[in-house]
Every structure is written in C-alpha cells, then in structure tokens.
Design a protein around this motif. Structure first.
Motif, PDB file in Angstrom:
ATOM      1  N   ILE A 220     -12.097  -2.150  -3.820  1.00 45.30           N
ATOM      2  CA  ILE A 220     -11.246  -2.109  -2.620  1.00 45.30           C
ATOM      3  C   ILE A 220     -11.715  -3.123  -1.581  1.00 45.30           C
ATOM      4  O   ILE A 220     -10.911  -3.686  -0.833  1.00 45.30           O
ATOM      5  CB  ILE A 220     -11.199  -0.671  -2.036  1.00 45.30           C
TER       6      ILE A 220
ATOM      7  N   LYS B 134     -15.226   1.492  -7.594  1.00 44.67           N
ATOM      8  CA  LYS B 134     -14.003   1.559  -6.787  1.00 44.67           C
ATOM      9  C   LYS B 134     -14.247   1.057  -5.369  1.00 44.67           C
ATOM     10  O   LYS B 134     -13.342   0.516  -4.727  1.00 44.67           O
ATOM     11  CB  LYS B 134     -13.443   2.982  -6.767  1.00 44.67           C
TER      12      LYS B 134
ATOM     13  N   ALA C  68       0.818  -1.222   0.000  1.00 43.05           N
ATOM     14  CA  ALA C  68       0.000   0.000   0.000  1.00 43.05           C
ATOM     15  C   ALA C  68       0.843   1.260   0.000  1.00 43.05           C
ATOM     16  O   ALA C  68       0.425   2.294  -0.523  1.00 43.05           O
ATOM     17  CB  ALA C  68      -0.921  -0.005   1.218  1.00 43.05           C
TER      18      ALA C  68
ATOM     19  N   GLN D 197      -5.079   7.399   5.481  1.00 41.98           N
ATOM     20  CA  GLN D 197      -4.598   6.691   4.297  1.00 41.98           C
ATOM     21  C   GLN D 197      -3.085   6.846   4.141  1.00 41.98           C
ATOM     22  O   GLN D 197      -2.379   5.896   3.789  1.00 41.98           O
ATOM     23  CB  GLN D 197      -5.290   7.214   3.041  1.00 41.98           C
TER      24      GLN D 197
ATOM     25  N   TYR E   1     -14.890   4.465   0.639  1.00 43.91           N
ATOM     26  CA  TYR E   1     -13.681   4.064  -0.079  1.00 43.91           C
ATOM     27  C   TYR E   1     -12.419   4.352   0.734  1.00 43.91           C
ATOM     28  O   TYR E   1     -11.537   3.503   0.865  1.00 43.91           O
ATOM     29  CB  TYR E   1     -13.618   4.775  -1.426  1.00 43.91           C
ATOM     30  N   GLN E   2     -12.348   5.548   1.284  1.00 40.01           N
ATOM     31  CA  GLN E   2     -11.136   5.942   2.015  1.00 40.01           C
ATOM     32  C   GLN E   2     -10.930   5.089   3.273  1.00 40.01           C
ATOM     33  O   GLN E   2      -9.810   4.668   3.568  1.00 40.01           O
ATOM     34  CB  GLN E   2     -11.216   7.423   2.400  1.00 40.01           C
TER      35      GLN E   2
ATOM     36  N   PHE F 282      -9.986   1.617   2.316  1.00 37.80           N
ATOM     37  CA  PHE F 282      -8.578   1.673   1.901  1.00 37.80           C
ATOM     38  C   PHE F 282      -7.666   1.515   3.129  1.00 37.80           C
ATOM     39  O   PHE F 282      -6.658   0.815   3.087  1.00 37.80           O
ATOM     40  CB  PHE F 282      -8.307   3.001   1.203  1.00 37.80           C
TER      41      PHE F 282
ATOM     42  N   TRP G 122      -7.662  -2.018   4.152  1.00 42.15           N
ATOM     43  CA  TRP G 122      -6.876  -2.764   3.186  1.00 42.15           C
ATOM     44  C   TRP G 122      -5.375  -2.627   3.468  1.00 42.15           C
ATOM     45  O   TRP G 122      -4.627  -3.605   3.409  1.00 42.15           O
ATOM     46  CB  TRP G 122      -7.221  -2.263   1.784  1.00 42.15           C
ATOM     47  N   CYS G 123      -4.939  -1.406   3.782  1.00 41.14           N
ATOM     48  CA  CYS G 123      -3.526  -1.201   4.143  1.00 41.14           C
ATOM     49  C   CYS G 123      -3.125  -2.089   5.321  1.00 41.14           C
ATOM     50  O   CYS G 123      -2.055  -2.708   5.323  1.00 41.14           O
ATOM     51  CB  CYS G 123      -3.285   0.267   4.511  1.00 41.14           C
TER      52      CYS G 123
ATOM     53  N   THR H 278      -9.462  -6.211  -0.121  1.00 36.90           N
ATOM     54  CA  THR H 278      -9.326  -6.436   1.324  1.00 36.90           C
ATOM     55  C   THR H 278      -9.664  -7.878   1.673  1.00 36.90           C
ATOM     56  O   THR H 278      -8.946  -8.533   2.448  1.00 36.90           O
ATOM     57  CB  THR H 278     -10.248  -5.478   2.101  1.00 36.90           C
TER      58      THR H 278
END
Length: 538
Positions: free
Chosen positions: A335, A331, A61, A256, A292-293, A296, A299-300, A339
């Motif tokens: 994501i 999107k 990421a 993020q 989304y953010q 994200f 996901w990181c 994840t």
C-alpha cells in the motif's frame, strides 16, 4: 519453501492470511480455499494493491473498498459464521448474546405499545423474515429505532439496538435509504439521532454509532451535508489521537469507507486529517494493521490530483519511507508503494512531481526498492509498482543538480554530511539561492536548530548557516533577523562535542570579518580524519 496458511472460523477468531493479523480483505488464497468465485466483470488493476483483490473496470479506491466488502460478506455467508475482525465486532458478538426484555420496557412505560409491537417482532425474526417486515413496514422500522435511540438511557440496551441496526444495514446497503426517506417525511435531519450518541461515555456505543454513520454517509444516494460532514470527519480524526483508544481500528475503518468518496476527501484535508494521520504513523508505535488502514486512507486521497499536490506540506513521504524500511507485512509495503506511485502519477505540476521524487530519493526509498525487488514477489501489481518507482526515481537522480539535492535534503528535515555541505564550490555558487522563496530553506534550517534533538541534524544545520554567512555578504543580517544567531550560540554548551564544534565555527563566521584568516585557522583546527567533526572523548 511454500507458505502454508491456517484459517480459523468461530465466534471469536479472525480469518486471515496473517495468523497474527486482522481480516481487512479476503485474499485470492482464501477465495480459492472456500470456493468463493470472483464476479466475471472484475479485473486486476495496476494501481490497486493485490491484497485488495479486484477493481471493477477503473482504478479508484471507491470500487476497491466496495469489492473488498462484497468479497468479505460473500465469504462470511458461505461459512455461516459471525467472524470478529476487530475489538468492536468481538464485543458486538457478546452484545448479540444478551437479548433485551422488551416487555419490561413496555410495562415501565419507557416505550410505546406501537414500538414494542414492532421491535419485539423484528428482534425475534430471521434474516428473511426481517427483509419481509422491512419491505412492508419500512417507515415504522425507522420510527421505532429512532424512538428507542432517543428514549432509552441504559447502555446495555442501547448497545443491543445499535448492533441490531448495524447488522440490518450490513445485510443490505440499500436499507440506509429507509432512514433518509423517514427523515425527509419528518422534515428532520437523518444525522441528529446518531450524532448526539457520539457524546456518550460508553465507547462501544460511540464507535458502533460511528460505524452506522459511515455506512449511511457512504451508501446513501445523496451523501452527507457539509456541516455534519465536517463534524463527523473531525470526530474521526480526533479518535486517531485519543489516548488509549482501544477502538482506533474502527475509527480507521470508518475513514477507509468515507475516503472512497471524492467529495469527502476534500473536507478531510480541510480539517487537517492528513497531518493527523502522519503524526500517528510517525509517533508512538502502532501495529501493522493500523499502519495499513491509515496508509490506505492516504492512498485514497492521492487519487485526487489536487489533494495529491496539497500533501506536499504534510511530509507524508518521510513518514511512509520510515515505515517501508521497517515493514514486515507485505500488505503494508504494497500500500505504501501504491501511494508513492500515485504521488508521482496524479499531480499535474511537473515541478511538484520532481520534488516528490527527490524527497523519496532523500529518504532512501531507492535502497528499499532494491531490497524489495530481491524478494521476488509473485504478485504482478507489486512488481509493476516496483519497476515504475525505480525507473522514476533513477531518472530524477540523473537530472539532479547539486542545489536540487541540497534543497531536497533540507526540506526533508533529515540532514546528514552529504558532499554538498562540504563543497566550497557549492556554497560559492549557491549561497545566494538560499534567499529564494522568502528564505524558505534558511527558515527550515533555523526551525531544525530550534526543534531537533538529533546531534547530527544540529551539527549540519549550524554548519550550513555559517557557510551561508561566509559566502553571502548580507548573511549575518539575515540570520540575525531569522533568529538563527541566538540559536547557534546556545549550542556552544551542548553535550555533544560535534554540535559544540560546529556551533563554535558558525559563531566565528558570524563574528569575524577576515574570512581568509579564518579559513587558515579552520584548516589547522579541523581534525584530519573526519572533516568538520570532532571525536567524542572516551
């Protein structure tokens, strides 16, 4: 029918593939439209959502977000425009337009002659002139800006100072080292002048400062110390739940950036950051951009195998599965799939991977994968993730025992009348297994009876406690010790007839000793059309 895209560039409007969205990445279409060429050493990554266009060599990421920022900056430089992509940046444009009269501050003896000479010259300089000034007078730059932040109280002027500083850092990431070097020479903390501004009442000042802190923490060579890091990540976490926070997008953006760095991920986990994100995603409706953010950010975190394993307690799979079922924006779906893939790839514990897979099955992710596959995506990344997840989840279903299925359902907290609940054989063979792991499944059932408002969940939970008591000799004692008996009894007067029915049967099982007689009574009392359910009166 081929999609058409409209791009708007001015001082107020975002540039985006999504007409109603914010610019968080620059897509392939955007790059082609404005002849922005990707670097030759960029390659597509199988684990990176396609909206984050390129990753350098390895799938992580940190590289993705760095690439995203570089592409966005290159695009903006070519267009020669200040593009507002969030409320903070929209208001920053207004702040830049209101120039400060530094002479009045000098005449009022609020700043020194030295600081006046530097800031008045620096403020009037072009970007190239500023670069030359910083090369010759980097120490004075840090000194003057810190003095101004410490001594100027007027909100409007402080907004201008912070916006100018943010612009300077955005132009060249290496400039964060100017503040680090100055702090070392002064034997002071680089964070102190900024962290105290997080307590200001003006929300623009707070969030612009937060943005600067994130850049210094992420772009400097030696990173952020543990105490300051815990404070800052806890601050960001609290911004996500701050009532009416119109700058939540900025807080998410800072996260993020921070969660690119593996050491920061661990601390964010320690301050219960994942639980907070899940709560925000599961709670009141948030827009697709915030979804989304925040996803994200999750996901990181999943790139760290240890943290991916620790996420099992935060129930992120049910939350993401719900969003996936309602997601309109590609999107957001992308994501989430990325994840989910990491959750099945990164953990080293095979049992935990199986638990994650079962949780996804229980949350109807397989059905969502079928629907997504029918949409025929052009992007190879999302197609690859869909194929991977479908194969993994179908494989987990084939290896699924009835008790695994039951355990997964209970742990998900989403009880329904699946076949195992009504299976005499299941309860005869598995009732004793509800004692495993210190009665963990029973405790979840009791917790659902205590906190759920869903009549279906209450009905199934009451039924299962009754079946456990019927098939395990010491079941009544265990349920009483866990507080289940009292909870079931309170539902005898519930407004929903199905809940009342299941509560009544469960209480009978808790009280009666002659199970054969009770069994005959249940067969004669239970409505024939829906086993275990009664029809609500019209």
């Amino acid at each position: 029918m081929k999609k058409t895209y409209t791009y708007v560039v001015n001082d107020k409007s975002p540039v985006s593939e999504d007409p109603d969205g914010e610019l968080d990445t620059v897509s392939e279409l955007t790059l082609k439209k404005y002849k922005v060429h990707r670097p030759k050493n960029y390659v597509r990554s199988n684990s990176v959502p396609a909206n984050i266009e390129y990753a350098v060599e390895h799938r992580d990421a940190s590289t993705v977000l760095q690439t995203e920022n570089e592409m966005t900056q290159q695009f903006l430089e070519i267009k020669g425009a200040q593009v507002a992509t969030s409320l903070l940046q929209q208001r920053a444009n207004d702040v830049r337009a209101n120039r400060v009269n530094w002479q009045s501050y000098l005449q009022g003896q609020m700043i020194s002659q030295e600081d006046f000479n530097f800031i008045s010259r620096f403020d009037a300089a072009t970007s190239d002139q500023r670069a030359a000034i910083l090369q010759q007078h980097s120490n004075q730059f840090a000194k003057t800006f810190i003095n101004l932040m410490n001594h100027i109280a007027k909100d409007q002027t402080l907004q201008y100072i912070l916006t100018m500083l943010d612009d300077v850092l955005q132009e060249d990431k290496s400039r964060v080292e100017i503040f680090k070097d100055y702090a070392r020479r002064s034997k002071e903390s680089v964070w102190t002048p900024f962290i105290h501004l997080l307590n200001r009442n003006d929300r623009f000042i707070v969030n612009q400062t937060s943005r600067i802190i994130a850049k210094i923490a992420c772009w400097s060579k030696d990173g952020m110390g543990l105490d300051d890091l815990r404070f800052y990540l806890d601050f960001l976490k609290n911004q996500l739940t701050l009532h009416g926070n119109e700058y939540i997008q900025t807080a998410a953006r800072c996260l993020q950036m921070m969660l690119r760095i593996d050491r920061y991920r661990q601390v964010f986990m320690d301050v219960e950051g994942v639980a907070t994100i899940v709560m925000v995603l599961s709670g009141s409706k948030v827009g697709f951009q915030i979804q989304y953010q925040l996803i994200f950010c999750l996901w990181c975190l999943t790139f760290n195998p240890y943290l991916a394993e620790r996420m099992s307690k935060d129930k992120i799979i049910p939350a993401l599965a719900d969003i996936l079922s309602d997601a309109v924006k590609e999107k957001v779906s992308r994501i989430i799939l990325a994840t989910f893939r990491n959750l099945l790839e990164k953990p080293e514990e095979k049992e935990l991977v199986q638990e994650y897979a079962l949780s996804m099955v229980q949350c109807k992710v397989l059905k969502q994968l079928e629907l997504l596959e029918a949409r025929k995506f052009d992007d190879p990344d999302i197609v690859d993730d869909l194929e991977f997840l479908t194969e993994k989840l179908q494989s987990s279903v084939q290896d699924l025992s009835s008790f695994d299925e039951y355990s997964s359902e209970v742990r998900s907290g989403r009880l329904e009348w699946s076949p195992v609940h009504k299976s005499e054989r299941f309860w005869r063979e598995n009732a004793i297994r509800l004692n495993e792991n210190n009665y963990s499944l029973l405790k979840i059932l009791v917790r659902l009876l205590e906190g759920s408002k869903d009549p279906l969940i209450l009905s199934v939970a009451a039924h299962d406690l009754g079946e456990y008591v019927r098939h395990y000799p010491r079941g009544k004692v265990v349920i009483e010790q866990l507080g289940g008996k009292q909870l079931v009894m309170q539902y005898l007067s519930h407004e929903d007839p199905n809940v009342r029915f299941e509560a009544l049967i469960a209480v009978q099982k808790l009280m009666v000793h002659n199970w054969e007689y009770l069994g005959r009574q249940l067969q004669s009392d239970t409505p024939s059309d829906t086993p275990g359910m009664v029809q609500a009166k019209a």
